[in-house]
Design a protein around this motif. Sequence first.
Motif, PDB file in Angstrom:
ATOM      1  N   ILE A 152     -16.540 -34.555 -48.662  1.00  0.00           N
ATOM      2  CA  ILE A 152     -17.408 -34.400 -49.837  1.00  0.00           C
ATOM      3  C   ILE A 152     -16.552 -34.261 -51.095  1.00  0.00           C
ATOM      4  O   ILE A 152     -15.401 -33.822 -51.031  1.00  0.00           O
ATOM      5  CB  ILE A 152     -18.342 -33.177 -49.695  1.00  0.00           C
ATOM      6  CG1 ILE A 152     -17.540 -31.881 -49.629  1.00  0.00           C
ATOM      7  CG2 ILE A 152     -19.241 -33.320 -48.467  1.00  0.00           C
ATOM      8  CD1 ILE A 152     -18.402 -30.627 -49.644  1.00  0.00           C
ATOM      9  N   PRO A 153     -17.083 -34.631 -52.274  1.00  0.00           N
ATOM     10  CA  PRO A 153     -16.324 -34.486 -53.531  1.00  0.00           C
ATOM     11  C   PRO A 153     -16.053 -33.007 -53.835  1.00  0.00           C
ATOM     12  O   PRO A 153     -16.950 -32.174 -53.705  1.00  0.00           O
ATOM     13  CB  PRO A 153     -17.258 -35.096 -54.582  1.00  0.00           C
ATOM     14  CG  PRO A 153     -18.219 -35.931 -53.813  1.00  0.00           C
ATOM     15  CD  PRO A 153     -18.395 -35.256 -52.491  1.00  0.00           C
ATOM     16  N   LEU A 154     -14.826 -32.706 -54.232  1.00  0.00           N
ATOM     17  CA  LEU A 154     -14.432 -31.321 -54.496  1.00  0.00           C
ATOM     18  C   LEU A 154     -13.755 -31.207 -55.856  1.00  0.00           C
ATOM     19  O   LEU A 154     -13.067 -32.123 -56.304  1.00  0.00           O
ATOM     20  CB  LEU A 154     -13.455 -30.827 -53.427  1.00  0.00           C
ATOM     21  CG  LEU A 154     -13.973 -30.722 -51.998  1.00  0.00           C
ATOM     22  CD1 LEU A 154     -12.817 -30.459 -51.043  1.00  0.00           C
ATOM     23  CD2 LEU A 154     -15.024 -29.625 -51.876  1.00  0.00           C
ATOM     24  N   CYS A 155     -13.920 -30.061 -56.504  1.00  0.00           N
ATOM     25  CA  CYS A 155     -13.074 -29.719 -57.652  1.00  0.00           C
ATOM     26  C   CYS A 155     -12.134 -28.615 -57.194  1.00  0.00           C
ATOM     27  O   CYS A 155     -12.556 -27.632 -56.581  1.00  0.00           O
ATOM     28  CB  CYS A 155     -13.919 -29.303 -58.864  1.00  0.00           C
ATOM     29  SG  CYS A 155     -15.107 -27.977 -58.609  1.00  0.00           S
ATOM     30  N   LEU A 156     -10.842 -28.790 -57.476  1.00  0.00           N
ATOM     31  CA  LEU A 156      -9.806 -27.932 -56.912  1.00  0.00           C
ATOM     32  C   LEU A 156      -8.737 -27.609 -57.939  1.00  0.00           C
ATOM     33  O   LEU A 156      -8.671 -28.218 -59.010  1.00  0.00           O
ATOM     34  CB  LEU A 156      -9.152 -28.623 -55.708  1.00  0.00           C
ATOM     35  CG  LEU A 156     -10.058 -28.938 -54.521  1.00  0.00           C
ATOM     36  CD1 LEU A 156      -9.335 -29.865 -53.543  1.00  0.00           C
ATOM     37  CD2 LEU A 156     -10.499 -27.663 -53.819  1.00  0.00           C
ATOM     38  N   LEU A 157      -7.885 -26.660 -57.579  1.00  0.00           N
ATOM     39  CA  LEU A 157      -6.730 -26.352 -58.410  1.00  0.00           C
ATOM     40  C   LEU A 157      -5.781 -27.545 -58.445  1.00  0.00           C
ATOM     41  O   LEU A 157      -5.810 -28.417 -57.573  1.00  0.00           O
ATOM     42  CB  LEU A 157      -6.000 -25.123 -57.869  1.00  0.00           C
ATOM     43  CG  LEU A 157      -6.685 -23.772 -58.085  1.00  0.00           C
ATOM     44  CD1 LEU A 157      -5.934 -22.680 -57.322  1.00  0.00           C
ATOM     45  CD2 LEU A 157      -6.769 -23.410 -59.563  1.00  0.00           C
ATOM     46  N   ARG A 159     -23.819 -28.845 -59.267  1.00  0.00           N
ATOM     47  CA  ARG A 159     -23.511 -30.259 -59.081  1.00  0.00           C
ATOM     48  C   ARG A 159     -22.086 -30.500 -58.584  1.00  0.00           C
ATOM     49  O   ARG A 159     -21.655 -31.648 -58.473  1.00  0.00           O
ATOM     50  CB  ARG A 159     -23.736 -31.012 -60.399  1.00  0.00           C
ATOM     51  CG  ARG A 159     -25.186 -30.964 -60.876  1.00  0.00           C
ATOM     52  CD  ARG A 159     -25.364 -31.679 -62.195  1.00  0.00           C
ATOM     53  NE  ARG A 159     -26.754 -31.654 -62.625  1.00  0.00           N
ATOM     54  CZ  ARG A 159     -27.680 -32.535 -62.257  1.00  0.00           C
ATOM     55  NH1 ARG A 159     -27.357 -33.510 -61.428  1.00  0.00           N
ATOM     56  NH2 ARG A 159     -28.917 -32.443 -62.697  1.00  0.00           N
ATOM     57  N   TRP A 160     -21.347 -29.421 -58.350  1.00  0.00           N
ATOM     58  CA  TRP A 160     -19.970 -29.534 -57.886  1.00  0.00           C
ATOM     59  C   TRP A 160     -19.773 -28.601 -56.689  1.00  0.00           C
ATOM     60  O   TRP A 160     -20.524 -27.648 -56.497  1.00  0.00           O
ATOM     61  CB  TRP A 160     -18.971 -29.149 -58.978  1.00  0.00           C
ATOM     62  CG  TRP A 160     -19.110 -29.914 -60.255  1.00  0.00           C
ATOM     63  CD1 TRP A 160     -20.072 -29.753 -61.210  1.00  0.00           C
ATOM     64  CD2 TRP A 160     -18.263 -30.961 -60.726  1.00  0.00           C
ATOM     65  NE1 TRP A 160     -19.877 -30.628 -62.238  1.00  0.00           N
ATOM     66  CE2 TRP A 160     -18.765 -31.384 -61.980  1.00  0.00           C
ATOM     67  CE3 TRP A 160     -17.119 -31.581 -60.236  1.00  0.00           C
ATOM     68  CZ2 TRP A 160     -18.181 -32.385 -62.733  1.00  0.00           C
ATOM     69  CZ3 TRP A 160     -16.512 -32.574 -60.977  1.00  0.00           C
ATOM     70  CH2 TRP A 160     -17.041 -32.976 -62.202  1.00  0.00           C
ATOM     71  N   ALA A 161     -18.729 -28.867 -55.926  1.00  0.00           N
ATOM     72  CA  ALA A 161     -18.367 -27.997 -54.812  1.00  0.00           C
ATOM     73  C   ALA A 161     -16.869 -27.729 -54.879  1.00  0.00           C
ATOM     74  O   ALA A 161     -16.104 -28.517 -55.444  1.00  0.00           O
ATOM     75  CB  ALA A 161     -18.721 -28.651 -53.474  1.00  0.00           C
ATOM     76  N   SER A 162     -16.446 -26.612 -54.305  1.00  0.00           N
ATOM     77  CA  SER A 162     -15.024 -26.272 -54.316  1.00  0.00           C
ATOM     78  C   SER A 162     -14.692 -25.440 -53.089  1.00  0.00           C
ATOM     79  O   SER A 162     -15.589 -24.887 -52.427  1.00  0.00           O
ATOM     80  CB  SER A 162     -14.667 -25.490 -55.585  1.00  0.00           C
ATOM     81  OG  SER A 162     -13.262 -25.268 -55.654  1.00  0.00           O
ATOM     82  N   VAL A 163     -13.412 -25.354 -52.781  1.00  0.00           N
ATOM     83  CA  VAL A 163     -12.917 -24.447 -51.745  1.00  0.00           C
ATOM     84  C   VAL A 163     -12.263 -23.277 -52.455  1.00  0.00           C
ATOM     85  O   VAL A 163     -11.342 -23.465 -53.260  1.00  0.00           O
ATOM     86  CB  VAL A 163     -11.911 -25.150 -50.817  1.00  0.00           C
ATOM     87  CG1 VAL A 163     -11.310 -24.138 -49.833  1.00  0.00           C
ATOM     88  CG2 VAL A 163     -12.581 -26.291 -50.068  1.00  0.00           C
TER      89      VAL A 163
END
Length: 298
Positions: free
Chosen positions: A188-193, A235-239
Amino acid sequence: MIDKLEFLLALAREKNFRKAADECGVTQPTFSAAIKQLEDILGVLLVQRSSRFLGFTAEGERVLDWARRIVADSRAMRQEVQALKRGLVGHLKIAAIPTALGMVSELTTPYREKHPQVKFTIYSRTSVEVLSMLSNLEVDAGITYIDNEPLGKARSIPLYSEQYRLVTSENSPLGDRQSVTWAEVGKIPLCLLTPDMQNRRIINRLLQTAGSGELESTLESNSMIVLFSHVRTGRWASVMPEKLANTLGLTERLRSIPIVEPEAVHMIGLVVPNREPMTPLTVALVAEAKLLAERLRD
């Protein structure tokens, strides 16, 4: 001699004569003259230079090691004398990795209650920068991973285990799950460091081990606040580490879902210079870190 060693340390940090002079609050000619005087006293060339700083000689690198010890001991002595006279007084500087910033207040708040004459500066830095700043006496302590990369000449006090969660909207892909695997997260699309952050390198390794291949994030930032603000839109996902997600505050629409298979855990801890005697400010911080670790284990 001490002031000249301080100048040498400033030059090691800035790698530029003008910037180092500015940091020390003197003119560049005064700064350069002090470095030359130190070379004359020791009878060796310390700095390679032409019209600009080119690096340190082998002798200069060795003198830098001694300068760090001598300056650190000098600061410790001054702090201890002041503490005997007035109690703990001073300025405590701490560098922390972004994923641990939410926990810093759990150290500084009880510390200040006991020692109200101490003030703090907190820096957000990569794990590599934390150790570099600690080595160069730019900070008194760091908060970083203590089980994933070499710490060098630093003493560590374990604080808590970092466990990972998929933070996403309940209406997003995987948002209705009780747990997810790293293989599923990688799809899935992720926003990350950003890749220079150790947390990102850990996540990359876990996803690659799970067979997700090279990760392409949809958004990158060196700020967890930026990432979380995007996730909060739904609308975003992250770990993110579990404790950080809880500290930042989940909304009704957001879920923090455990990531399993494999279940990854990394230790976050306080790091301080491995030298004796420690400064009184650092001694008090280590004591507070041990109390915090006990509270977090309960």
